[in-house]
Motif scaffolding. Sequence first.
Motif, PDB file in Angstrom:
ATOM      1  N   ARG A 177      -1.507  15.911  10.543  1.00 33.72           N
ATOM      2  CA  ARG A 177      -2.284  15.458   9.386  1.00 33.72           C
ATOM      3  C   ARG A 177      -3.141  16.590   8.778  1.00 33.72           C
ATOM      4  NH1 ARG A 177      -7.517  13.288  12.046  1.00 33.72           N
ATOM      5  NH2 ARG A 177      -7.021  13.817  14.198  1.00 33.72           N
ATOM      6  N   PHE A 178      -3.327  17.684   9.517  1.00 36.43           N
ATOM      7  CA  PHE A 178      -4.139  18.785   8.972  1.00 36.43           C
ATOM      8  C   PHE A 178      -3.352  19.685   8.019  1.00 36.43           C
ATOM      9  CE2 PHE A 178      -6.068  17.808  13.100  1.00 36.43           C
ATOM     10  CZ  PHE A 178      -7.358  17.529  12.687  1.00 36.43           C
ATOM     11  N   LEU A 179      -2.042  19.605   8.155  1.00 30.49           N
ATOM     12  CA  LEU A 179      -1.158  20.545   7.467  1.00 30.49           C
ATOM     13  C   LEU A 179      -1.432  20.671   5.967  1.00 30.49           C
ATOM     14  CD1 LEU A 179       1.115  22.383   8.396  1.00 30.49           C
ATOM     15  CD2 LEU A 179       2.732  20.522   8.030  1.00 30.49           C
ATOM     16  N   ASN A 180      -1.691  19.534   5.308  1.00 32.65           N
ATOM     17  CA  ASN A 180      -1.875  19.599   3.857  1.00 32.65           C
ATOM     18  C   ASN A 180      -3.323  19.561   3.414  1.00 32.65           C
ATOM     19  OD1 ASN A 180       0.832  19.867   2.823  1.00 32.65           O
ATOM     20  ND2 ASN A 180       1.179  17.891   3.834  1.00 32.65           N
ATOM     21  N   ARG A 181      -4.226  19.740   4.362  1.00 36.97           N
ATOM     22  CA  ARG A 181      -5.640  19.755   3.978  1.00 36.97           C
ATOM     23  C   ARG A 181      -5.999  21.079   3.317  1.00 36.97           C
ATOM     24  NH1 ARG A 181      -8.983  16.553   8.518  1.00 36.97           N
ATOM     25  NH2 ARG A 181      -7.781  14.630   8.332  1.00 36.97           N
ATOM     26  N   LEU A 182      -6.952  21.003   2.425  1.00 35.67           N
ATOM     27  CA  LEU A 182      -7.353  22.197   1.689  1.00 35.67           C
ATOM     28  C   LEU A 182      -8.003  23.228   2.599  1.00 35.67           C
ATOM     29  CD1 LEU A 182      -8.672  20.611  -1.604  1.00 35.67           C
ATOM     30  CD2 LEU A 182      -6.648  22.064  -1.320  1.00 35.67           C
ATOM     31  N   ASN A 183      -8.705  22.717   3.634  1.00 31.32           N
ATOM     32  CA  ASN A 183      -9.411  23.658   4.505  1.00 31.32           C
ATOM     33  C   ASN A 183      -8.607  24.025   5.754  1.00 31.32           C
ATOM     34  OD1 ASN A 183      -9.509  21.256   5.809  1.00 31.32           O
ATOM     35  ND2 ASN A 183     -11.692  21.362   6.333  1.00 31.32           N
ATOM     36  N   PHE A 184      -7.292  23.840   5.701  1.00 32.38           N
ATOM     37  CA  PHE A 184      -6.445  24.087   6.864  1.00 32.38           C
ATOM     38  C   PHE A 184      -6.613  25.510   7.414  1.00 32.38           C
ATOM     39  CE2 PHE A 184      -1.875  24.712   8.482  1.00 32.38           C
ATOM     40  CZ  PHE A 184      -2.198  24.211   9.727  1.00 32.38           C
ATOM     41  N   ARG A 185      -6.638  26.454   6.495  1.00 35.08           N
ATOM     42  CA  ARG A 185      -6.768  27.840   6.903  1.00 35.08           C
ATOM     43  C   ARG A 185      -8.067  28.095   7.672  1.00 35.08           C
ATOM     44  NH1 ARG A 185      -5.771  33.387   5.307  1.00 35.08           N
ATOM     45  NH2 ARG A 185      -7.739  34.415   5.718  1.00 35.08           N
ATOM     46  N   GLU A 186      -9.179  27.584   7.132  1.00 36.18           N
ATOM     47  CA  GLU A 186     -10.486  27.775   7.783  1.00 36.18           C
ATOM     48  C   GLU A 186     -10.474  27.138   9.171  1.00 36.18           C
ATOM     49  OE1 GLU A 186     -10.350  26.974   4.391  1.00 36.18           O
ATOM     50  OE2 GLU A 186     -10.664  29.131   4.164  1.00 36.18           O
ATOM     51  N   LEU A 187      -9.855  25.959   9.202  1.00 39.01           N
ATOM     52  CA  LEU A 187      -9.769  25.232  10.460  1.00 39.01           C
ATOM     53  C   LEU A 187      -9.043  26.071  11.531  1.00 39.01           C
ATOM     54  CD1 LEU A 187      -8.771  21.539  10.382  1.00 39.01           C
ATOM     55  CD2 LEU A 187      -7.653  23.017  12.002  1.00 39.01           C
ATOM     56  N   LEU A 188      -7.956  26.676  11.119  1.00 43.85           N
ATOM     57  CA  LEU A 188      -7.189  27.513  12.049  1.00 43.85           C
ATOM     58  C   LEU A 188      -8.001  28.710  12.516  1.00 43.85           C
ATOM     59  CD1 LEU A 188      -3.714  27.576  10.313  1.00 43.85           C
ATOM     60  CD2 LEU A 188      -4.170  26.802  12.635  1.00 43.85           C
ATOM     61  N   ILE A 189      -8.642  29.362  11.578  1.00 45.17           N
ATOM     62  CA  ILE A 189      -9.402  30.558  11.915  1.00 45.17           C
ATOM     63  C   ILE A 189     -10.541  30.226  12.871  1.00 45.17           C
ATOM     64  CG2 ILE A 189     -10.922  32.350  10.981  1.00 45.17           C
ATOM     65  CD1 ILE A 189      -9.110  32.274   8.462  1.00 45.17           C
ATOM     66  N   ASN A 190     -11.168  29.071  12.619  1.00 41.63           N
ATOM     67  CA  ASN A 190     -12.294  28.707  13.459  1.00 41.63           C
ATOM     68  C   ASN A 190     -11.902  28.356  14.884  1.00 41.63           C
ATOM     69  OD1 ASN A 190     -14.692  28.964  11.940  1.00 41.63           O
ATOM     70  ND2 ASN A 190     -13.902  27.366  10.598  1.00 41.63           N
TER      71      ASN A 190
END
Lengths: 255, 427
Positions: free
Chosen positions: B389-402
């Motif tokens: 469900r995170f795949l299409n979120r706008l903040n996906f990239r930030e989430l991954l980095i964090n």
Amino acid sequence: MTLLVYDNTFEGFLTAIFEIYEYKYIQPKIVKDKNHTLSLLDETIDVFTDEKKANRVLLKIEKSIGKIGVKILLYSFLSEDINLEKYLFEVIKYILEFPDKNVINNFSNPNVMQVHKLSRSVAREKHRMEAFVRFEELLNGIYFSKIAPDFDVLMLILNHFKNRYQDQEWIIYDIKRNYGLYYNLQKVDIITLDIELNNIKTNQDLLSDEELKYQNLWKEYFDHTNITERKNMKLHVQHLPKRYWKYLTEKRDIK
Amino acid sequence: MNYERIKEKLEILADAAKYDVSCSSSGSNRKNNNKGLGNAAPSGICHTYTQDGRCVSLLKILLTNHCIYDCAYCVTRKSNDIKRVAFTVREVVDLTMNFYRRNYIEGLFLSSGIFKNADFTMERLVRVAKLLRLEENFNGYIHLKTIPGASDELMQEAGLYADRLSVNLEIPTQSGLKLLAPEKDHQQMMKPMGFVKNKLIEYKSERKIIKHVPKFAPAGQTTQMIIGATNENDFQIIKVADHFYRNFNLKRVYYSGYVPVLSDSRLPSIGTQVPMVRENRLYQADWLMRFYGFKADEILDKNNPFLDLEVDPKMAWALRNIHEFPVDIQSASLEMILRIPGVGTKSAYKILQARKFQNLSLEHLSKIGVSINRAKYFIDTRSINKNLRFLNRLNFRELLINQTKSKFDNPFNPQLSLFDNDAFSLR
């Protein structure tokens, strides 16, 4: 439960497997001599290693999982893990149950995964010994090395050293298991030394005249090939775990 | 042995050679058939690691640090006021033999400053290799640096004794090279590379017909580029690497983050950080091209010419191509499985094998060796994967980095997690 006690050899283990199928033992469990404990409810059977029986099992297994698969089983056997017999027995049962499938490639089966894992640690230790053995030239011209590997890998590294060092006499001695390999320019013999060897370091009086000079040159080289601006001790220790430092001329204190 | 003199030379000439990052001893399978010393281990062996974490496989030294050139980035440049020494051919041979006998090394990596001219220098390098092979019966690994401008005859001989040959491109762009090493140009370096490439092909095809054709550089040829000494961008770098992989049959391209050792107005000042993260990302990109089926243009393009320092290049590609995900682990092709962030080549092979037996879960994948904290967002399994469900979120990239910690991060810098842990658990 039926406890099958074998002699701690791979052939002995395979013989036990053969007899489990031959005599259809109830709830069989394969154990080594040394950790074999008596319980009132268990029946204990001594397995006498029989090469013919062992070979029949081996051939049957090899037909299903190939030489590469057999090597994985053998390596895992050398891990001396306490649950080793259980995993190996389960995997061999699985192989015999599906002879047409190469089940050693079922990386989703927990027992198969355990065997792969043990096999990998043995392979890693073998590779490390090939890398970290340091020969010291003795007064009599023999190149001598003492090791104390985590697993019994001496026989696995034999060919590597035999092929590589053909024009010098050498000994690699496992001080933990008290046996070694001696190459006499013709062939490799398995030897046991009478003297007590409990230290990786060799008495300096026994070393050849040039030995310490080369050790020092190597240590100098090691220090000067390092780039201090890129120092990364975490990575250093990750590649070179501290328990191996005792082998390494360049990581030891020499004068 | 004149111990003190050898020691001094070794210190100076090892110091000068260490910026050449290649230390690989792989790719050759020379046998010890003449009851001599040594053989080549096809996968290579690292005999020790220096405190910078680099593998030490070969005795890597210069024959001399005398040099007629004045390349700005090089410690041994003519105008640098340092002590100059040179090994004799015999000294290099003796050091190699004695280190090898003690199992310190896999062999020799010999390079050199240029004294007098190319042929004069090359001839000595070849002499070392020849002596080792013919007189000492040495079958260990030999890597020779070839000197641009050396004659074809010498190059040919070098290839017959050495396992690997290499010429360094030094600076990725022609203009950068012009600036820092006005006496050199890429054309001059490509000539010996082209020669080696043709010889490799020639010998290989001859071996198919006649059995006993001698080996010519069985471990192939490599090159190295210094990164961050000039203002080249990563797109230029990987395009150059790609070009050389495809047109010169290179085994490896090495990237060496510039270590500021000299002050020169054309170069980053002394004390500037070595660009280690960037170097690491370039290697990752290089691996993607060689083992993961990525094309250079998929990794970067003209408008995005720099590799993302925060996420690895495969993850960066995934983030730009979200529409390709999730990947169905039971049915996807090998090509696509290789493109899942966190899945390496070995895991990919194991997935293909294991999925024949049963439906794989994220837990299986984790046991197989997949880096599940990255991969779990991109994989569809036969059971429900909440992470998708995170795949299409706008903040996906930030989430991954964090949630992924870089190995280059300061471990004493506590980072607050913005997300509840539940969202990242395995199932």
